[in-house]
Design a protein around this motif. Structure first.
Motif, short mmCIF file in Angstrom:
data_model
loop_
_atom_site.label_atom_id
_atom_site.label_comp_id
_atom_site.label_asym_id
_atom_site.label_seq_id
_atom_site.Cartn_x
_atom_site.Cartn_y
_atom_site.Cartn_z
N ARG A 235 0.83 -1.23 0.00
CA ARG A 235 0.00 0.00 0.00
C ARG A 235 0.86 1.27 0.00
NH1 ARG A 235 -5.47 -0.38 1.41
NH2 ARG A 235 -6.18 -2.53 1.78
N GLY A 236 2.16 1.13 0.08
CA GLY A 236 3.04 2.29 0.07
C GLY A 236 3.34 2.84 1.44
N TRP A 237 2.99 2.12 2.48
CA TRP A 237 3.25 2.59 3.84
C TRP A 237 4.59 2.02 4.32
CZ3 TRP A 237 -2.36 1.05 5.34
CH2 TRP A 237 -3.25 2.08 4.92
N GLY A 238 5.32 2.84 5.08
CA GLY A 238 6.65 2.45 5.56
C GLY A 238 6.62 1.87 6.97
N ASP A 239 7.86 1.78 7.56
CA ASP A 239 8.00 1.18 8.90
C ASP A 239 7.33 2.01 9.99
OD1 ASP A 239 9.37 -0.96 7.90
OD2 ASP A 239 11.38 -0.11 8.28
N ASP A 240 7.24 3.35 9.78
CA ASP A 240 6.57 4.18 10.77
C ASP A 240 5.10 3.81 10.91
OD1 ASP A 240 6.13 5.09 8.18
OD2 ASP A 240 5.72 7.15 8.82
N GLN A 241 4.46 3.54 9.78
CA GLN A 241 3.07 3.13 9.82
C GLN A 241 2.95 1.70 10.38
OE1 GLN A 241 0.57 5.19 9.20
NE2 GLN A 241 2.00 6.84 8.65
N PHE A 242 3.93 0.88 10.13
CA PHE A 242 3.91 -0.48 10.66
C PHE A 242 4.01 -0.45 12.19
CE2 PHE A 242 6.42 -4.34 11.89
CZ PHE A 242 5.40 -5.25 11.73
N GLY A 243 4.83 0.43 12.72
CA GLY A 243 4.95 0.53 14.18
C GLY A 243 3.61 0.96 14.80
N CYS A 244 2.90 1.91 14.17
CA CYS A 244 1.60 2.33 14.69
C CYS A 244 0.59 1.19 14.62
CB CYS A 244 1.08 3.53 13.89
SG CYS A 244 1.98 5.07 14.13
N LEU A 245 0.66 0.39 13.53
CA LEU A 245 -0.29 -0.71 13.38
C LEU A 245 -0.04 -1.80 14.43
CD1 LEU A 245 -2.59 -1.92 11.66
CD2 LEU A 245 -0.80 -3.07 10.32
N VAL A 246 1.23 -2.07 14.68
CA VAL A 246 1.55 -3.10 15.70
C VAL A 246 1.01 -2.68 17.07
CG1 VAL A 246 3.46 -4.19 16.96
CG2 VAL A 246 3.56 -4.01 14.48
N SER A 247 1.26 -1.41 17.42
CA SER A 247 0.77 -0.94 18.72
C SER A 247 -0.76 -0.93 18.78
CB SER A 247 1.32 0.47 18.98
OG SER A 247 2.73 0.45 19.05
N LEU A 248 -1.41 -0.54 17.67
CA LEU A 248 -2.88 -0.46 17.64
C LEU A 248 -3.49 -1.83 17.87
CD1 LEU A 248 -5.51 1.14 17.07
CD2 LEU A 248 -5.15 0.64 14.63
N TRP A 249 -3.02 -2.84 17.14
CA TRP A 249 -3.68 -4.15 17.25
C TRP A 249 -3.17 -4.95 18.46
CZ3 TRP A 249 -3.85 -5.58 11.31
CH2 TRP A 249 -4.94 -4.87 10.72
N ASN A 250 -2.03 -4.52 18.99
CA ASN A 250 -1.63 -5.09 20.29
C ASN A 250 -2.65 -4.69 21.35
OD1 ASN A 250 0.63 -6.63 19.78
ND2 ASN A 250 2.07 -4.90 20.03
N LYS A 251 -3.05 -3.44 21.25
CA LYS A 251 -4.02 -2.92 22.23
C LYS A 251 -5.39 -3.54 22.02
CE LYS A 251 -6.03 1.56 23.60
NZ LYS A 251 -6.03 3.01 23.35
N GLU A 252 -5.78 -3.79 20.79
CA GLU A 252 -7.12 -4.28 20.48
C GLU A 252 -7.25 -5.80 20.73
OE1 GLU A 252 -9.87 -2.57 19.56
OE2 GLU A 252 -8.78 -0.68 19.76
N SER A 253 -6.29 -6.56 20.23
CA SER A 253 -6.47 -8.03 20.28
C SER A 253 -5.21 -8.81 20.63
CB SER A 253 -6.97 -8.54 18.92
OG SER A 253 -5.99 -8.29 17.92
N GLY A 254 -4.04 -8.12 20.73
CA GLY A 254 -2.78 -8.85 20.94
C GLY A 254 -2.42 -9.69 19.73
N TRP A 255 -2.98 -9.30 18.55
CA TRP A 255 -2.74 -10.01 17.30
C TRP A 255 -3.24 -11.44 17.36
CZ3 TRP A 255 -0.68 -7.87 12.78
CH2 TRP A 255 -0.24 -6.51 12.88
N ASN A 256 -4.26 -11.67 18.12
CA ASN A 256 -4.85 -13.01 18.25
C ASN A 256 -5.99 -13.15 17.24
OD1 ASN A 256 -5.94 -15.47 19.00
ND2 ASN A 256 -6.32 -14.87 21.12
N VAL A 257 -5.88 -14.20 16.38
CA VAL A 257 -6.89 -14.41 15.35
C VAL A 257 -8.25 -14.72 15.98
CG1 VAL A 257 -7.56 -15.87 13.40
CG2 VAL A 257 -5.17 -15.22 13.69
N TYR A 258 -8.26 -15.28 17.14
CA TYR A 258 -9.53 -15.72 17.75
C TYR A 258 -10.00 -14.77 18.88
CZ TYR A 258 -8.13 -19.96 15.34
OH TYR A 258 -7.70 -20.88 14.38
N ALA A 259 -9.36 -13.63 18.99
CA ALA A 259 -9.74 -12.69 20.05
C ALA A 259 -11.19 -12.27 19.88
CB ALA A 259 -8.82 -11.47 20.02
N SER A 260 -11.91 -12.32 21.00
CA SER A 260 -13.34 -11.98 20.96
C SER A 260 -13.68 -11.13 22.18
CB SER A 260 -14.18 -13.27 20.94
OG SER A 260 -15.55 -12.94 20.95
N ASN A 261 -14.45 -10.10 22.00
CA ASN A 261 -14.89 -9.21 23.08
C ASN A 261 -16.32 -9.60 23.42
OD1 ASN A 261 -15.77 -7.10 24.72
ND2 ASN A 261 -14.44 -5.62 23.67
#
Length: 320
Positions: A235-261
């Motif tokens: 998509r043309g996004w660099g490592d800075d955007q990747f760092g934000c994405l890692v932190s965002l989904w760490n907070k949301e689901s811990g990158w767990n495919v089966y995470a459910s709220n």
């Protein structure tokens, strides 16, 4: 009776003797009817001659009056004709004065008309077609060499064309004013929008003392994060955007495919609500990390533009 008839004749003969009466006195007096006829004829001749004289004098007097009346009428007619001729045919001096007044009026009208036409020509530049008015002005400009009648004709034509061009200039000015007002209104609206955006940005950045810090992602990601890094690069996004994405989904689901709220029903790595939305990315949305990441990146791009913008929103309000 006979004595009474001869007595007046005798008296008149005594009072007004005539040659006949003298001869009668010298000759023997006739007797009988003849004497009476002679006396009677002599008595009647006087009134007849008097009446003839009166008639002749009256005829002469009447003829005199008639002649005098005819002469007087003819004199009056001649006087009236002379007066009319004098009024209708002014002398050379009067004609010269009239011509001078006419020429002065022509000069004045021509000068005034040229002044107004010149001002209209100046105002018409770039606004209206004034070619005919220019031609009329050029013709009228030689008014000093033209007859007054020709000057008046050119004045009328120039005034008509001046009015036409002036009306066209007024209409052009009206349209230009409306366009300028519309442009000013659009510029004011754009400025107001820019000011509002700047104010909102300033309010959003209030409380921060420096550049916003961005989280950094793992240098050697594995599993789902490695898949996400490759998709960001596409998509043309660099490592800075990747760092934000890692932190965002760490907070949301811990990158767990089966995470459910359980309270909200959100599901998977991006915490889609409901989780079935991710079926648009693939039928295996419940178990495949790549399907969930693909849907999550599409949602972030459409809603926030970049992963870092989504991260900033999550930090400010607790969710994205």
């Amino acid at each position: 009776m006979r004595q009474q008839a001869t007595r007046p004749v005798k008296d008149m003969q005594n009072q007004n003797p005539s040659p006949n009466s003298i001869e009668t006195q010298n000759e023997p007096a006739p007797h009988g009817r003849r004497a009476r006829r002679m006396s009677s004829t002599g008595w009647r001749r006087g009134p007849i001659l008097a009446a003839g004289a009166v008639a002749a004098i009256g005829a002469m007097v009447g003829t005199g009056f008639a002649v005098q009346s005819a002469v007087a009428a003819q004199s009056e007619s001649v006087a009236a004709t002379a007066a009319l001729t004098e009024a209708l045919n002014p002398d050379i001096e009067q004609l010269g004065s009239h011509a001078g007044i006419l020429e002065a009026r022509a000069v004045k009208q021509a000068a005034d008309t040229l002044t107004a036409a010149s001002a209209t020509l100046a105002a018409a530049q770039g606004k209206a077609d004034a070619s005919q008015l220019s031609s009329s002005v050029a013709a009228l400009d030689d008014y000093k060499l033209l007859a007054p009648e020709r000057v008046f004709e050119l004045v009328d034509a120039t005034e008509t064309q001046t009015a036409t061009v002036h009306a066209a200039v007024v209409e052009a000015d009206r349209i230009a004013a409306e366009q300028a007002a519309a442009a000013a209104a659009a510029a004011a609206a754009a400025k107001a929008a820019a000011d509002a955006a700047a104010e909102a940005e300033a309010e959003a950045g209030a409380g921060t003392s420096g550049p916003v810090s961005r989280p950094s992602g793992p240098s050697n990601p594995s599993g789902a994060q490695a898949i996400a890094r490759d998709m960001l690069a596409q998509r043309g996004w660099g490592d800075d955007q990747f760092g934000c994405l890692v932190s965002l989904w760490n907070k949301e689901s811990g990158w767990n495919v089966y995470a459910s709220n359980p309270s909200s029903g959100a599901y998977g790595i991006p915490q889609a609500l409901p989780g079935s939305k991710m079926a648009t990315a693939g039928a295996d949305w419940q178990t495949n990390a790549a399907t969930q990441i693909s849907w999550g990146l599409g949602y972030i791009s459409a809603r926030y533009g970049t992963p870092c913008a989504a991260w900033d929103t999550s930090e400010s309000q607790g969710w994205y």
